[in-house]
Design an enzyme around this catalytic site. Structure first.
Site, mmCIF file in Angstrom:
data_model
loop_
_atom_site.group_PDB
_atom_site.id
_atom_site.type_symbol
_atom_site.label_atom_id
_atom_site.label_comp_id
_atom_site.label_asym_id
_atom_site.label_seq_id
_atom_site.Cartn_x
_atom_site.Cartn_y
_atom_site.Cartn_z
ATOM 1 C CE LYS A 139 -28.711 20.564 1.923
ATOM 2 N NZ LYS A 139 -27.652 20.183 0.989
ATOM 3 N N GLY A 183 0.796 -1.225 0.000
ATOM 4 C CA GLY A 183 0.000 0.000 0.000
ATOM 5 C C GLY A 183 0.828 1.273 0.000
ATOM 6 C CD GLU A 184 5.675 1.843 2.947
ATOM 7 O OE1 GLU A 184 6.677 2.074 2.248
ATOM 8 O OE2 GLU A 184 5.744 1.489 4.144
ATOM 9 C CD GLN A 241 -16.707 18.122 11.094
ATOM 10 O OE1 GLN A 241 -17.438 17.396 10.454
ATOM 11 N NE2 GLN A 241 -16.954 18.491 12.340
ATOM 12 C CG ASP A 265 -28.181 24.211 0.108
ATOM 13 O OD1 ASP A 265 -27.677 25.182 -0.488
ATOM 14 O OD2 ASP A 265 -27.584 23.125 0.273
HETATM 15 C C1 R5P Z 1 -24.176 21.293 0.978
HETATM 16 O O1 R5P Z 1 -24.788 22.205 1.478
HETATM 17 C C2 R5P Z 1 -23.778 21.303 -0.463
HETATM 18 O O2 R5P Z 1 -23.997 22.534 -1.068
HETATM 19 C C3 R5P Z 1 -24.506 20.241 -1.239
HETATM 20 O O3 R5P Z 1 -25.872 20.586 -1.322
HETATM 21 C C4 R5P Z 1 -24.376 18.903 -0.592
HETATM 22 O O4 R5P Z 1 -23.080 18.665 -0.154
HETATM 23 C C5 R5P Z 1 -24.788 17.825 -1.550
HETATM 24 O O5 R5P Z 1 -24.616 16.583 -0.947
HETATM 25 P P1 R5P Z 1 -25.501 15.349 -1.378
HETATM 26 O O6 R5P Z 1 -25.333 15.172 -2.856
HETATM 27 O O7 R5P Z 1 -24.878 14.216 -0.595
HETATM 28 O O8 R5P Z 1 -26.891 15.626 -0.958
#
Ligand code: R5P
Length: 293
Positions: free
Chosen positions: A190, A36-37, A93, A167
């Site tokens: 969303k 794996g290296e 994150q 969203d």
């Molecule tokens: C998150 O807010 C991003 O803008 C995308 O809407 C999100 O990461 C999409 O992820 P998935 O396709 O897993 O719903």
């Protein structure tokens, strides 16, 4: 002569970038040992200015290879080293959502800042952080957006489309792209309850009879697009197409998106994928020139 270095799977994008810049282009050789290296092999002598192109989809192994390739490039003569990561992973994150969770954005950003003089990316998922400069402290961070190119593509393919952001985070991005192309836009709300559990509430805007183009920065599981597409079709949309910067489409995500009634799926070439329809090379060229200046 300056140089664009790349890994095998991104030769096309790297060659396009190098050609447009008038730079040389060479590949980093990788030999995978049975355990794996990897043995990482760069050209034996590098010019002062080097761009390393490495998109960070499927990021864990790629970050491991950058950990070796970046300092090796320094040893071989690169005085100014820029990472061009068309897709930059670990940006979501960005806070400790639960006690003990690592703030991956901070730690990945600091590692990149230790390895590179500058980091260029496209539509990073920055939510609580204002700019890429904050992601790579003490270094030059630059992000460009594929949204205007995607919206222009959508406008050519579907004149009079209604651009729909699935969203609020995508809202501002879609608003600007719609205005630049003379299109209407609307923004959904969303709620994500898990990796595959997403609910999207459509806005009050009149969707019935409209050709809708869903625009987002990222499609991973595709659940966001699926929920928004189902909502739009249930409200009488004439058609639903999709335009995303980063088409990760994990597993059967693309098939599921199509099964939800989506007609066309367009993505930028930030992540190599069958849906690539728009090239970000002109954006990357401008960004590399800006960093070089
Ligand atoms: C998150 O807010 C991003 O803008 C995308 O809407 C999100 O990461 C999409 O992820 P998935 O396709 O897993 O719903």
């Amino acid at each position: 002569m300056s140089l664009v270095l790349h890994f095998d799977d991104e030769a096309g994008l790297a060659q396009g970038l190098a050609h447009a810049l008038g730079w040389d282009c060479q590949a980093v050789g990788i030999h995978r040992f049975p355990d794996g290296e990897c043995r990482v092999c760069l050209p034996s002598s590098l010019p002062r200015r080097v761009v390393l192109l490495r998109g960070l989809h499927q990021p864990n192994e790629k970050l491991g290879l950058l950990l070796i390739a970046a300092p090796a490039a320094r040893d071989l003569g690169a005085g100014h080293l820029t990472l061009v990561a068309p897709y930059l992973a670990y940006m979501r994150q960005d806070m400790e959502f639960h006690p003990g969770e690592a703030v991956s954005q901070r730690h990945v950003g600091r590692a990149l800042a230790a390895w590179f003089d500058a980091v260029i990316t496209v539509d990073p998922h920055l939510h609580r952080v204002a700019s890429m400069d904050e992601v790579v402290p003490g270094r030059r961070g630059l992000s460009v957006s594929a949204a205007p190119l995607l919206a222009a593509h959508a406008a050519r393919q579907v004149p009079g489309a209604l651009l729909l952001a699935p969203d609020e985070e995508a809202g501002q991005w879609v608003r600007a792209a719609a205005q630049a192309n003379g299109l209407d836009h609307a923004v959904c709300r969303k709620r994500r309850q898990g990796d595959h559990e997403v609910q999207v509430a459509l806005p009050d805007a009149d969707v019935a009879g409209r050709a809708v183009v869903l625009m987002d920065d990222l499609a991973s599981t595709g659940r966001t697009l699926i929920a928004a597409a189902q909502g739009a079709l249930a409200r009488g949309a004439a058609s639903v197409d999709v335009a995303v910067t980063h088409g990760l489409f994990i597993g059967d995500a693309l098939a599921q998106v199509r099964a939800a009634g989506v007609r066309h799926v367009w993505s930028s070439d930030c992540v190599p994928h069958a849906s690539n329809a728009v090239s970000v090379v002109p954006l990357l060229v401008a960004a590399v020139r800006q960093v070089a200046d």
